[in-house]
Design a protein around this motif. Structure first.
Motif, PDB file in Angstrom:
ATOM      1  N   GLU A  52      -5.989 -13.419   3.971  1.00 44.13           N
ATOM      2  CA  GLU A  52      -6.192 -12.748   5.288  1.00 44.13           C
ATOM      3  C   GLU A  52      -7.836 -12.029   4.966  1.00 44.13           C
ATOM      4  O   GLU A  52      -8.180 -11.431   5.848  1.00 44.13           O
ATOM      5  N   GLY A  53      -8.351 -12.344   3.851  1.00 48.63           N
ATOM      6  CA  GLY A  53      -9.683 -11.746   3.576  1.00 48.63           C
ATOM      7  C   GLY A  53      -9.762 -10.528   2.868  1.00 48.63           C
ATOM      8  O   GLY A  53     -10.966  -9.828   2.725  1.00 48.63           O
ATOM      9  N   TYR A  54      -8.795 -10.179   2.421  1.00 48.85           N
ATOM     10  CA  TYR A  54      -8.808  -8.847   1.668  1.00 48.85           C
ATOM     11  C   TYR A  54      -9.153  -9.299   0.085  1.00 48.85           C
ATOM     12  O   TYR A  54      -8.892 -10.008  -0.373  1.00 48.85           O
ATOM     13  N   ASP A  55      -9.825  -8.001  -0.402  1.00 48.65           N
ATOM     14  CA  ASP A  55     -10.077  -8.132  -1.993  1.00 48.65           C
ATOM     15  C   ASP A  55      -9.023  -7.300  -2.491  1.00 48.65           C
ATOM     16  O   ASP A  55      -8.580  -6.359  -2.106  1.00 48.65           O
ATOM     17  N   VAL A  56      -8.214  -8.078  -3.631  1.00 51.76           N
ATOM     18  CA  VAL A  56      -6.943  -7.736  -4.081  1.00 51.76           C
ATOM     19  C   VAL A  56      -7.043  -7.372  -5.425  1.00 51.76           C
ATOM     20  O   VAL A  56      -7.673  -8.334  -6.098  1.00 51.76           O
ATOM     21  N   VAL A  57      -6.513  -6.389  -5.858  1.00 53.91           N
ATOM     22  CA  VAL A  57      -6.342  -6.317  -7.354  1.00 53.91           C
ATOM     23  C   VAL A  57      -4.801  -6.101  -7.626  1.00 53.91           C
ATOM     24  O   VAL A  57      -3.879  -5.346  -6.812  1.00 53.91           O
ATOM     25  N   THR A  58      -4.412  -6.684  -8.832  1.00 50.40           N
ATOM     26  CA  THR A  58      -2.753  -6.494  -9.056  1.00 50.40           C
ATOM     27  C   THR A  58      -2.428  -5.984 -10.168  1.00 50.40           C
ATOM     28  O   THR A  58      -3.353  -5.879 -11.300  1.00 50.40           O
TER      29      THR A  58
END
Length: 125
Positions: free
Chosen positions: A28-34
């Protein structure tokens, strides 16, 4: 696009939920950290300063409520979405005082991943 708003932190100890949600948000275009533990999530909040954190409640070690309180103490502007498999989850008073409402609680299993994106958009507005 969405990444301009800052990263989204996803915290869940279930690898399938963690990686499935992260992949969906990245698509969806988000920068994600997990993170898979609360302690790891707090380190990531310091390193990446996420705008929004999606927090599972039942975790090994510190639970999601404790993570929210600690993360808010470090980064008062951060917003939170609570992800829980417990149909009986009630927001504790200390967490509620941070402005988190029942609208910010999403129950697992997720049948519509777009529900998370709608919650993110609502928090970004």
């Amino acid at each position: 696009m969405n990444a301009e708003n800052g990263p989204i932190l996803v915290l869940d100890d279930d690898p399938s939920v963690l990686f499935g949600l992260a992949a969906y948000l990245e698509d969806e275009g988000y920068d994600v950290v997990t993170a898979s533990t609360g302690e790891e999530a707090l380190k990531l909040t310091d390193a990446h300063q996420p705008e929004i954190a999606i927090i599972d409640m039942r975790l090994p070690g510190m639970d999601g409520n404790a993570v929210i309180l600690a993360a808010h103490g470090r980064h008062p502007g951060m917003k939170f979405i609570i992800l829980t498999g417990s149909p009986d989850y009630l927001i504790p008073e200390g967490v509620r005082r941070l402005g988190i409402s029942p609208d910010d609680v999403i129950h697992k299993p997720l049948t519509d991943m777009a529900e998370i994106v709608r919650a993110i958009h609502r928090l970004q507005a």
